[in-house]
Design an enzyme around this catalytic site. Structure first.
Site, PDB file in Angstrom:
ATOM      1  N   TYR A  66       0.832  -1.205   0.000  1.00  0.00           N
ATOM      2  CA  TYR A  66       0.000   0.000   0.000  1.00  0.00           C
ATOM      3  C   TYR A  66       0.869   1.260   0.000  1.00  0.00           C
ATOM      4  O   TYR A  66       0.690   2.162  -0.825  1.00  0.00           O
ATOM      5  CB  TYR A  66      -0.880  -0.063   1.243  1.00  0.00           C
ATOM      6  N   ASP A  91       0.239   7.424  10.437  1.00  0.00           N
ATOM      7  CA  ASP A  91       1.162   6.334  10.800  1.00  0.00           C
ATOM      8  C   ASP A  91       2.523   6.498  10.141  1.00  0.00           C
ATOM      9  O   ASP A  91       3.490   5.844  10.514  1.00  0.00           O
ATOM     10  CB  ASP A  91       0.552   4.973  10.437  1.00  0.00           C
ATOM     11  N   GLU A 111      -2.631  15.721   9.117  1.00  0.00           N
ATOM     12  CA  GLU A 111      -3.348  14.609   9.772  1.00  0.00           C
ATOM     13  C   GLU A 111      -4.251  15.213  10.848  1.00  0.00           C
ATOM     14  O   GLU A 111      -3.793  15.992  11.680  1.00  0.00           O
ATOM     15  CB  GLU A 111      -2.319  13.633  10.364  1.00  0.00           C
ATOM     16  N   ASP A 160      -4.248   9.483   2.151  1.00  0.00           N
ATOM     17  CA  ASP A 160      -4.191   8.165   2.789  1.00  0.00           C
ATOM     18  C   ASP A 160      -5.246   8.118   3.888  1.00  0.00           C
ATOM     19  O   ASP A 160      -4.963   8.349   5.061  1.00  0.00           O
ATOM     20  CB  ASP A 160      -2.791   7.930   3.367  1.00  0.00           C
ATOM     21  N   SER A 162      -8.761   6.493   6.021  1.00  0.00           N
ATOM     22  CA  SER A 162      -9.425   5.250   6.420  1.00  0.00           C
ATOM     23  C   SER A 162     -10.719   5.133   5.623  1.00  0.00           C
ATOM     24  O   SER A 162     -10.908   5.838   4.630  1.00  0.00           O
ATOM     25  CB  SER A 162      -9.626   5.218   7.942  1.00  0.00           C
ATOM     26  N   TYR A 228      -6.264  -6.524   4.229  1.00  0.00           N
ATOM     27  CA  TYR A 228      -7.419  -5.665   3.942  1.00  0.00           C
ATOM     28  C   TYR A 228      -8.565  -6.543   3.440  1.00  0.00           C
ATOM     29  O   TYR A 228      -8.327  -7.602   2.843  1.00  0.00           O
ATOM     30  CB  TYR A 228      -7.081  -4.595   2.899  1.00  0.00           C
TER      31      TYR A 228
HETATM   32  N1  SPD Z   1     -10.137  -0.792   5.096  1.00  0.00           N
HETATM   33  C1  SPD Z   1      -9.035  -0.052   5.627  1.00  0.00           C
HETATM   34  C2  SPD Z   1      -8.426   0.895   4.671  1.00  0.00           C
HETATM   35  C3  SPD Z   1      -7.334   1.668   5.328  1.00  0.00           C
HETATM   36  C4  SPD Z   1      -6.604   2.564   4.422  1.00  0.00           C
HETATM   37  N2  SPD Z   1      -5.677   3.455   5.098  1.00  0.00           N
HETATM   38  C5  SPD Z   1      -4.666   2.830   5.830  1.00  0.00           C
HETATM   39  C6  SPD Z   1      -3.662   3.762   6.415  1.00  0.00           C
HETATM   40  C7  SPD Z   1      -2.287   3.207   6.282  1.00  0.00           C
HETATM   41  N3  SPD Z   1      -1.300   4.212   6.185  1.00  0.00           N
END
Ligand code: SPD
Length: 284
Positions: A66, A91, A111, A160, A162, A228
């Site tokens: 990723y 992160d 962030e 990036d 969630s 994931y």
């Molecule tokens: N389904 C979870 C997707 C998360 C995507 N972002 C992750 C952050 C990692 N740096």
């Protein structure tokens, strides 16, 4: 001794009636920040694991596909990527890949949740290892508000996020993409986390229909990542061109040596979608 084992099970409204289990050794952190529940685990099989609001964000074993694919295809194709913004990504995984490029002069990260940054520095040093780079400036605030002040500033914006619930919901909305566009330089590109072709085509189609109104090229790359949902995740690339699906330059040898996933061949292949997904995402 199955009765003594403790399993983490992901809870998300987007799991499609299935969920991954990870056997854990120890919970290292549980904190309610102003925005979300933050957990960090030591696991039996995938090293340390960051979980936000019960959803796996990364594991030590498989964060690299990723984070590498968020950065290297874009750095390879953009004609002269000097000013980079990471939105979210507290992160530090995306940041770790960006700082590998000496050509990046300005590297900002915005962030919303400062606790994610602080806890990652403390417990996830394998991703949060780029914050001391002198080019990096950290802004702890809402990404959309930040970009409204930064008109025409960035060559690449890497979102990036969630999943589109809780603090990240706004990052999937038309208005957010309009704001993103204003913060880009004319030849700039945006990359944004865009879920799984097997589970979330409805979410992906929503992003496509918003971004197509704003950008000439909307492309989708698929990245393999076992922890994931459905073992994969997509990244949407929006730009006025050039197209990002074909590598343009040789990646510097000293950078390629550090990578475990990205190669120019993987770059090309990631943009080739299975037929059902190509029809729905690209309309062909
Ligand atoms: N389904 C979870 C997707 C998360 C995507 N972002 C992750 C952050 C990692 N740096």
């Amino acid at each position: 001794m199955p009765d003594q084992e403790t399993w983490f099970r992901e809870k998300t409204p987007f799991e499609g009636g299935r969920s991954l289990g990870i056997r854990i050794r120890q919970k290292l952190v549980e904190k309610r920040s102003a925005f979300q529940k933050i957990e960090i685990y030591d696991t039996a099989s995938v090293g340390r694991m960051l979980v936000l609001d019960d959803v796996i964000q990364l594991t030590e074993a498989d964060e690299f596909p990723y984070h590498e694919m968020f950065v290297h295809p874009a750095m390879n194709v953009h004609p002269d990527p000097k000013a980079i913004l990471v939105v979210g990504g507290g992160d530090g995984g995306v940041l770790r890949e960006v700082i590998k490029y000496k050509s990046a002069e300005r590297i900002d990260i915005c962030e919303i949740d400062g606790d994610v940054i602080d806890l990652s520095k403390q417990y996830l040093p394998f991703t949060a290892c780029g914050y001391d780079d002198p080019r990096v400036k950290v802004y702890v605030e809402d990404g959309a508000d930040f970009m409204k002040r930064m008109k025409g500033t960035y060559d690449l914006i890497l979102v990036d996020s969630s999943d589109p619930i809780g603090p990240a919901e706004v990052l999937f909305k038309q208005e957010f993409f309009e704001t993103l566009k204003t913060a880009l330089k004319p030849r700039g590109a945006v990359l944004t986390q865009c879920e799984s072709i097997f589970l979330h085509l409805h979410i992906i189609e929503g992003v496509v229909s918003s971004t197509r109104q704003l950008f000439k090229h909307v492309e989708y790359m698929n990245v393999l990542l076992p922890t994931y949902p459905s073992g994969m995740i997509g990244l949407m690339v929006c730009s006025e061109g050039p197209v990002y699906s074909k590598p343009r330059r040789a990646i510097p040898g000293e950078i390629q040596q550090t990578l475990k996933y990205y190669t120019p061949e993987v770059h090309k292949a990631a943009f080739t979608l299975p037929r059902f997904a190509a029809q729905r995402i690209l309309g062909k």
